[in-house]
Design a protein around this motif. Structure first.
Motif, PDB file in Angstrom:
ATOM      1  N   SER A  26       7.231  -0.946  -8.923  1.00  0.00           N
ATOM      2  CA  SER A  26       7.526  -2.311  -8.481  1.00  0.00           C
ATOM      3  C   SER A  26       6.447  -2.799  -7.513  1.00  0.00           C
ATOM      4  O   SER A  26       5.976  -3.943  -7.604  1.00  0.00           O
ATOM      5  CB  SER A  26       8.905  -2.368  -7.813  1.00  0.00           C
ATOM      6  N   ALA A  27       6.034  -1.938  -6.603  1.00  0.00           N
ATOM      7  CA  ALA A  27       4.964  -2.292  -5.665  1.00  0.00           C
ATOM      8  C   ALA A  27       3.638  -2.459  -6.404  1.00  0.00           C
ATOM      9  O   ALA A  27       2.845  -3.358  -6.088  1.00  0.00           O
ATOM     10  CB  ALA A  27       4.839  -1.218  -4.590  1.00  0.00           C
ATOM     11  N   LEU A  28       3.401  -1.598  -7.388  1.00  0.00           N
ATOM     12  CA  LEU A  28       2.180  -1.694  -8.186  1.00  0.00           C
ATOM     13  C   LEU A  28       2.122  -3.022  -8.930  1.00  0.00           C
ATOM     14  O   LEU A  28       1.082  -3.697  -8.940  1.00  0.00           O
ATOM     15  CB  LEU A  28       2.117  -0.520  -9.173  1.00  0.00           C
ATOM     16  N   ILE A  31       0.837  -1.209   0.000  1.00  0.00           N
ATOM     17  CA  ILE A  31       0.000   0.000   0.000  1.00  0.00           C
ATOM     18  C   ILE A  31       0.869   1.255   0.000  1.00  0.00           C
ATOM     19  O   ILE A  31       0.651   2.186  -0.793  1.00  0.00           O
ATOM     20  CB  ILE A  31      -0.949  -0.004   1.220  1.00  0.00           C
ATOM     21  N   GLU A  32       1.857   1.279   0.880  1.00  0.00           N
ATOM     22  CA  GLU A  32       2.751   2.443   0.961  1.00  0.00           C
ATOM     23  C   GLU A  32       3.528   2.631  -0.339  1.00  0.00           C
ATOM     24  O   GLU A  32       3.720   3.764  -0.806  1.00  0.00           O
ATOM     25  CB  GLU A  32       3.716   2.261   2.134  1.00  0.00           C
ATOM     26  N   GLY A  33       3.967   1.524  -0.933  1.00  0.00           N
ATOM     27  CA  GLY A  33       4.692   1.603  -2.201  1.00  0.00           C
ATOM     28  C   GLY A  33       3.831   2.139  -3.324  1.00  0.00           C
ATOM     29  O   GLY A  33       4.270   2.979  -4.126  1.00  0.00           O
ATOM     30  N   ILE A  34       2.579   1.679  -3.406  1.00  0.00           N
ATOM     31  CA  ILE A  34       1.654   2.133  -4.449  1.00  0.00           C
ATOM     32  C   ILE A  34       1.365   3.623  -4.300  1.00  0.00           C
ATOM     33  O   ILE A  34       1.431   4.390  -5.267  1.00  0.00           O
ATOM     34  CB  ILE A  34       0.343   1.323  -4.397  1.00  0.00           C
ATOM     35  N   LEU A  35       1.050   4.044  -3.087  1.00  0.00           N
ATOM     36  CA  LEU A  35       0.694   5.449  -2.852  1.00  0.00           C
ATOM     37  C   LEU A  35       1.871   6.396  -3.064  1.00  0.00           C
ATOM     38  O   LEU A  35       1.673   7.584  -3.320  1.00  0.00           O
ATOM     39  CB  LEU A  35       0.135   5.623  -1.442  1.00  0.00           C
ATOM     40  N   SER A  36       3.094   5.853  -2.981  1.00  0.00           N
ATOM     41  CA  SER A  36       4.278   6.680  -3.249  1.00  0.00           C
ATOM     42  C   SER A  36       4.701   6.606  -4.712  1.00  0.00           C
ATOM     43  O   SER A  36       5.701   7.211  -5.104  1.00  0.00           O
ATOM     44  CB  SER A  36       5.436   6.250  -2.348  1.00  0.00           C
ATOM     45  N   GLY A  37       3.945   5.854  -5.522  1.00  0.00           N
ATOM     46  CA  GLY A  37       4.195   5.813  -6.961  1.00  0.00           C
ATOM     47  C   GLY A  37       5.244   4.822  -7.407  1.00  0.00           C
ATOM     48  O   GLY A  37       5.754   4.925  -8.529  1.00  0.00           O
ATOM     49  N   LYS A  38       5.570   3.837  -6.585  1.00  0.00           N
ATOM     50  CA  LYS A  38       6.570   2.830  -6.961  1.00  0.00           C
ATOM     51  C   LYS A  38       5.933   1.776  -7.866  1.00  0.00           C
ATOM     52  O   LYS A  38       5.019   1.060  -7.451  1.00  0.00           O
ATOM     53  CB  LYS A  38       7.162   2.176  -5.714  1.00  0.00           C
TER      54      LYS A  38
END
Length: 393
Positions: free
Chosen positions: A83-85, A74-81
């Motif tokens: 790789s997390a997406l 979640i944190e990765g997606i919201l920060s625009g990463k």
């Protein structure tokens, strides 16, 4: 000894000598082939330099195998990463029932950050140039400062159940753009030209900050139109020679299109593309008025020369402004959410049924009985459903 006989003997020895050389040459070739039995044999690569730490290699491998928590995703997606997406979309697409709770947690957390994009569905018959068009169109959008996510759906084989997922190979420039994200997915058993979890992938991309979502469907026919139920603007790609006014009578995919674009309008094909445009314009008069009140447009373009690409984006902008002004844009999204509620229920019921332990025990035997004519398909299906319901009680 006569001269003719001597010449004949010399010729015979020469042939024997050449034949022996040929055999020796074949033996050498066969010996080399035995060393490399596979046609996919690779030459030894560059050996690892001595200064690379083996412990560092193990740490990297361990990191790659580590599954991030829902909160980390979640944190990765919201920060625009991206790789997390990517990992979140893989999680959502998983058919493993153990991943369901984690996937739902990620989607639920991303929902408040979604719904801030323009969703564009792009479809057309195989060979119409969807991937090439999307690359040209995507490059134009990123040049305008847009953040573009492409959800490309590849058809799955009904025999091997595999999918090539090769859309990125056709988008060599767009895939390198830092403001673009391309995610190929297999259609699986899902009809309608989309993947099973395309709707959830849209939500995740929007939460990651992508303001323009392009959904490339598989090559669809007249009735495969599920993508229409998840986008704001429906773009149908055509090529010259693919239809005439008769298409207007068919209540299928053309009836849902907000714009029809005749692709490959370049070189000697420009005249044919303009004729096709005129044909489809006449066909549009046979359609009833769209619920949005929008009058579909027809235009030509060339994904290779980029001719007509900017005009297509201007048309989409005009449509969005038009639909927001008469409040259709929001109402349409509300209806789509209701539709995907029912679709999600159907999908979850199907998954629960096939993953139930008792059903898994009985399914193969039941299929064999139906195959041998001992049960009718309908009676067998009812039997399995009754067993499933009894165990759920």
């Amino acid at each position: 000894m006569p001269i003719n006989k001597t010449v004949s003997l010399s010729s015979g020895f020469l042939k024997l000598f050449l034949f022996s050389l040929l055999l020796l040459f074949k033996q050498i070739i066969l010996a080399n082939k035995k060393e490399h039995t596979s046609s996919l044999h690779e030459k030894p690569g560059v050996s690892q330099p001595e200064f690379i730490s083996s412990s560092a290699v193990k740490q990297v491998q361990k990191f790659r195998k580590k599954q991030p928590s829902a909160q980390e995703l979640i944190e990765g997606i919201l920060s625009g990463k991206t790789s997390a997406l990517s990992r979140a979309i893989t999680l959502v697409e998983s058919t493993n029932v153990n991943h369901l709770a984690k996937a739902n947690e990620v989607i639920t957390a991303c929902l408040p950050h979604a719904n801030k994009s323009i969703r564009i569905g792009i479809t057309g018959v195989p060979g119409v140039g969807k991937s090439t068009f999307i690359e040209s169109f995507g490059n134009h959008l990123t040049s305008l400062g847009k953040k573009v996510a492409v959800l490309a759906v590849d058809p799955s084989s009904t025999i091997s159940h595999g999918s090539i997922l090769g859309d990125k190979t056709r988008m060599e420039e767009l895939v390198k753009d830092p403001n673009a994200f391309i995610r190929p997915s297999a259609s699986g058993e899902t009809l309608g030209g989309v993947a099973r979890k395309t709707r959830e992938a849209i939500t995740l991309c929007e939460a990651a900050g992508f303001d323009t979502i392009l959904i490339e469907t598989v090559g669809v026919g007249q009735s495969e139109t599920a993508v229409h139920g998840m986008v704001d603007f429906f773009l149908l790609l055509k090529i010259s020679g693919a239809g005439d006014e008769l298409q207007g009578i068919k209540r299928g995919i053309m009836e849902m299109a907000d714009a029809i674009v005749i692709n490959k309008a370049d070189g000697d094909n420009i005249k044919k593309a303009n004729l096709a445009k005129a044909e489809f314009n006449r066909a549009l008069h046979l359609f009833p008025t769209k619920k949005s009140g929008w009058k579909p447009t027809t235009t030509t373009c060339s994904a290779l020369t980029h001719e007509g690409i900017p005009e297509i984006w201007k048309t989409i902008e005009q449509y969005v402004e038009f639909a927001k002004t008469n409040h259709y844009f929001i109402e349409n999204r509300k209806e789509q959410n209701q539709y995907w509620l029912l679709e999600t229920i159907n999908e979850q019921l199907k998954t629960n049924f096939y993953n139930h332990p008792e059903i898994q025990k009985l399914l193969d035997a039941t299929k064999k009985a139906v195959r041998n004519g001992e049960f009718s398909p309908f009676a067998a299906a009812q039997l399995l459903l009754n067993i499933y319901h009894d165990y759920k009680k």
